[in-house]
Design a protein around this motif. Structure first.
Motif: not given
Length: 229
Positions: A179-195
């Motif tokens: 489950p912690e892997a998917y927490s990382y994936l969600a956090e990486s979405m928030l930290a990713w730059p815009d278009q």
């Protein structure tokens, strides 16, 4: 295994994906409510791989995207840093190789196109990877990236950041062995730059004619670029 941090240590990230490989495709479809299939189909149309072309599907995971891109007869190679992901997809019947995006084991100008789907944000150095990818693409060749992005409509953006990503983390905890892997994936979405910011990073790595297409209100965007001829 501890969850990979947003510092993206390559070995931690690879180990994380090794750990979730067996159920990754199922969990991914579940978390995206099936939109991942539509995004792959659109990415394949933008890529427009033709018979006789050589395409590198980088960070391909189990190769589900590689199969999609090869439908028109192009020779498509699945490459990933996670050996566990490649093993989980060996039944797909596409050529596969373990590879580090920062040190690709290919000669200069080997491919007509390179594509990355929902994985660029896991690279330890985005610009360095894009520069290395340009090395193995033929002059005039193309780059197609499908990646999470920033919803353009403010209410959707608010809901996405406040609720959808939390939901994805919850779903991942119910469908994954890690489950912690998917927490990382969600956090990486928030930290990713815009278009636009990602487009500027792509251009700074030497690519030209950079453009993007928003999908699902901008939750995901496809960026396309060319290597100078």
């Amino acid at each position: 295994m501890s969850r990979a941090s947003l510092d993206k240590d390559p070995h931690e990230v690879a180990a994380m994906f090794d750990d979730v490989a067996d159920g990754y495709d199922r969990a991914n479809s579940f978390m995206t409510f099936g939109f991942d299939r539509r995004w792959r189909t659109t990415t394949a149309r933008v890529l427009d791989a033709k018979r006789g072309e050589k395409v590198l599907d980088l960070a391909a995971g189990t190769g589900v995207s590689t199969v999609e891109y090869a439908r028109n007869g192009a020779w498509c190679l699945a490459a990933d840093f996670s050996v566990g992901m490649l093993k989980a997809g060996k039944h797909r019947g596409v050529p596969m190789v373990a590879a580090d995006a920062l040190k690709l084991p290919f000669a200069d100008e080997s491919f007509d196109a390179v594509t990355i789907s929902l994985a660029l944000r896991n690279f330890v150095d985005t610009k360095a990877a894009l520069t290395e990818i340009a090395r193995v693409v033929k002059p005039g060749g193309r780059l197609v990236i499908c990646e999470v992005s920033t919803p353009t409509f403010p209410p959707i953006r608010f809901l996405h950041r406040k609720f959808i990503l939390r939901l994805l983390t919850w779903v991942g905890s119910r469908t994954s062995t890690n489950p912690e892997a998917y927490s990382y994936l969600a956090e990486s979405m928030l930290a990713w730059p815009d278009q636009r910011t990602l487009g500027e990073i792509i251009a700074s790595a030497g690519w030209t004619e950079v453009e993007w297409l928003n999908l699902t209100f901008g939750v995901v965007a496809i960026h396309r670029a060319k290597k100078p001829a």
